[in-house]
Scaffold this active site. Structure first.
Site, PDB file in Angstrom:
ATOM      1  N   LYS A 174       0.822  -1.220   0.000  1.00 16.34           N
ATOM      2  CA  LYS A 174       0.000   0.000   0.000  1.00 16.34           C
ATOM      3  C   LYS A 174       0.861   1.279   0.000  1.00 16.34           C
ATOM      4  O   LYS A 174       2.077   1.221   0.265  1.00 16.34           O
ATOM      5  CB  LYS A 174      -0.931  -0.040   1.213  1.00 16.34           C
ATOM      6  CG  LYS A 174      -1.955  -1.170   1.150  1.00 16.34           C
ATOM      7  CD  LYS A 174      -2.940  -1.071   2.303  1.00 16.34           C
ATOM      8  CE  LYS A 174      -3.971  -2.177   2.237  1.00 16.34           C
ATOM      9  NZ  LYS A 174      -5.007  -2.022   3.286  1.00 16.34           N
ATOM     10  N   TYR A 193     -12.427  -2.087  -3.728  1.00 20.38           N
ATOM     11  CA  TYR A 193     -12.918  -2.227  -2.356  1.00 20.38           C
ATOM     12  C   TYR A 193     -14.444  -2.110  -2.271  1.00 20.38           C
ATOM     13  O   TYR A 193     -14.979  -1.779  -1.210  1.00 20.38           O
ATOM     14  CB  TYR A 193     -12.257  -1.183  -1.454  1.00 20.38           C
ATOM     15  CG  TYR A 193     -10.854  -1.575  -1.006  1.00 20.38           C
ATOM     16  CD1 TYR A 193     -10.643  -2.697  -0.212  1.00 20.38           C
ATOM     17  CD2 TYR A 193      -9.747  -0.811  -1.350  1.00 20.38           C
ATOM     18  CE1 TYR A 193      -9.369  -3.066   0.210  1.00 20.38           C
ATOM     19  CE2 TYR A 193      -8.470  -1.167  -0.927  1.00 20.38           C
ATOM     20  CZ  TYR A 193      -8.295  -2.294  -0.145  1.00 20.38           C
ATOM     21  OH  TYR A 193      -7.031  -2.649   0.286  1.00 20.38           O
ATOM     22  N   ASN A 211      -2.165   0.126   6.896  1.00 16.71           N
ATOM     23  CA  ASN A 211      -1.670  -1.157   7.418  1.00 16.71           C
ATOM     24  C   ASN A 211      -0.740  -1.889   6.434  1.00 16.71           C
ATOM     25  O   ASN A 211      -0.631  -3.109   6.459  1.00 16.71           O
ATOM     26  CB  ASN A 211      -2.843  -2.037   7.862  1.00 16.71           C
ATOM     27  CG  ASN A 211      -3.772  -2.414   6.724  1.00 16.71           C
ATOM     28  OD1 ASN A 211      -3.625  -1.920   5.610  1.00 16.71           O
ATOM     29  ND2 ASN A 211      -4.716  -3.289   6.992  1.00 16.71           N
ATOM     30  N   GLU A 244      -9.375 -10.807  -7.496  1.00 15.80           N
ATOM     31  CA  GLU A 244      -8.426  -9.703  -7.317  1.00 15.80           C
ATOM     32  C   GLU A 244      -7.238  -9.819  -8.284  1.00 15.80           C
ATOM     33  O   GLU A 244      -6.755  -8.812  -8.795  1.00 15.80           O
ATOM     34  CB  GLU A 244      -7.965  -9.661  -5.857  1.00 15.80           C
ATOM     35  CG  GLU A 244      -9.101  -9.231  -4.931  1.00 15.80           C
ATOM     36  CD  GLU A 244      -8.765  -9.278  -3.454  1.00 15.80           C
ATOM     37  OE1 GLU A 244      -9.640  -8.902  -2.652  1.00 15.80           O
ATOM     38  OE2 GLU A 244      -7.651  -9.681  -3.082  1.00 15.80           O
ATOM     39  N   HIS A 282      -2.298  -5.375   1.611  1.00 18.37           N
ATOM     40  CA  HIS A 282      -3.575  -6.073   1.455  1.00 18.37           C
ATOM     41  C   HIS A 282      -3.267  -7.480   0.971  1.00 18.37           C
ATOM     42  O   HIS A 282      -2.333  -7.671   0.187  1.00 18.37           O
ATOM     43  CB  HIS A 282      -4.456  -5.376   0.410  1.00 18.37           C
ATOM     44  CG  HIS A 282      -5.614  -6.233  -0.028  1.00 18.37           C
ATOM     45  ND1 HIS A 282      -6.779  -6.325   0.706  1.00 18.37           N
ATOM     46  CD2 HIS A 282      -5.763  -7.078  -1.084  1.00 18.37           C
ATOM     47  CE1 HIS A 282      -7.589  -7.187   0.109  1.00 18.37           C
ATOM     48  NE2 HIS A 282      -6.995  -7.658  -0.974  1.00 18.37           N
TER      49      HIS A 282
HETATM   50  P1  CMP Z   1      -7.358  -4.625   3.663  1.00 16.09           P
HETATM   51  O1  CMP Z   1      -6.855  -5.954   4.026  1.00 16.09           O
HETATM   52  O2  CMP Z   1      -6.792  -3.951   2.463  1.00 16.09           O
HETATM   53  O3  CMP Z   1      -8.952  -4.698   3.495  1.00 16.09           O
HETATM   54  C1  CMP Z   1      -9.794  -3.588   3.705  1.00 16.09           C
HETATM   55  C2  CMP Z   1      -9.076  -2.431   4.315  1.00 16.09           C
HETATM   56  O4  CMP Z   1      -9.903  -1.493   4.966  1.00 16.09           O
HETATM   57  C3  CMP Z   1      -8.156  -2.931   5.422  1.00 16.09           C
HETATM   58  O5  CMP Z   1      -7.085  -3.640   4.904  1.00 16.09           O
HETATM   59  C4  CMP Z   1      -7.821  -1.627   6.123  1.00 16.09           C
HETATM   60  O6  CMP Z   1      -6.850  -0.881   5.406  1.00 16.09           O
HETATM   61  C5  CMP Z   1      -9.166  -0.927   6.020  1.00 16.09           C
HETATM   62  N1  CMP Z   1      -9.947  -1.096   7.242  1.00 16.09           N
HETATM   63  C6  CMP Z   1     -10.486  -2.225   7.721  1.00 16.09           C
HETATM   64  N2  CMP Z   1     -11.159  -1.995   8.860  1.00 16.09           N
HETATM   65  C7  CMP Z   1     -11.043  -0.677   9.094  1.00 16.09           C
HETATM   66  C8  CMP Z   1     -11.514   0.166  10.105  1.00 16.09           C
HETATM   67  N3  CMP Z   1     -12.252  -0.296  11.123  1.00 16.09           N
HETATM   68  N4  CMP Z   1     -11.195   1.462  10.039  1.00 16.09           N
HETATM   69  C9  CMP Z   1     -10.460   1.933   9.003  1.00 16.09           C
HETATM   70  N5  CMP Z   1      -9.982   1.173   7.997  1.00 16.09           N
HETATM   71  C10 CMP Z   1     -10.265  -0.129   8.048  1.00 16.09           C
END
Ligand code: CMP
Length: 143
Positions: free
Chosen positions: A11, A51, A114, A128, A117
């Site tokens: 990311k 998403y 984070n 995906e 993904h």
């Molecule tokens: P990812 O695995 O890319 O899948 C969906 C993404 O949404 C996740 O990682 C985070 O980056 C984001 N995400 C998931 N839960 C939350 C949350 N409670 N608040 C903000 N972002 C979130």
């Protein structure tokens, strides 16, 4: 055990931290092989579509904004039990809750920023991968 393929995104936060190599090293050390990789800057439309499953969640708008703020690296990973293995190597969605040594613990900041993904199931992995890579891209890599 079955050889699987899964989909990964490094990311914008991890790319900005100059951690493409660090993230990829963790994947490779964990037994996964990068079989396709490309750096892209997602458009708003692409991030929204990718998403779409989260479109009714309160964080959707911020997530789309974050995913378009800078380049990302999209990858196809291959290995035994690749989908589950990648999820273990990534760690919990929230870096604060991720185990020591996982990618999200090492390179993530918070639940949104984070670092990576990864697909969560075979069906989403197939969808995906197809979102970013053509069958021709992958056929050329068949071993
Ligand atoms: P990812 O695995 O890319 O899948 C969906 C993404 O949404 C996740 O990682 C985070 O980056 C984001 N995400 C998931 N839960 C939350 C949350 N409670 N608040 C903000 N972002 C979130």
């Amino acid at each position: 055990m079955a050889i699987e393929r899964t989909f990964s995104i490094i990311k914008p936060d991890a790319v900005k931290k100059n951690a493409i190599g660090g993230v990829t090293a963790k994947l490779e050390e964990g037994g996964l092989r990068v079989i396709a990789s490309r750096m892209v800057r997602l458009t708003e439309a692409q991030a929204k579509a990718f998403y779409a499953v989260h479109k009714d969640r309160p964080f959707y708008g911020d997530l789309v904004k974050f995913m378009t703020e800078g380049p990302v690296v999209v990858q196809v990973l291959e290995g035994e039990n690749a989908i589950l293995k990648n999820r273990e190597i990534m760690g919990a969605t929230n870096p604060e809750k991720a185990d020591a040594g996982t990618i999200r613990k090492l390179f993530g900041t918070n639940i949104e920023r984070n670092a990576v993904h990864g697909s969560d199931a075979p069906e989403t992995a197939a969808q995906e991968i197809a979102f970013f890579f053509s069958g021709a891209d992958l056929a050329a890599l068949a071993r």
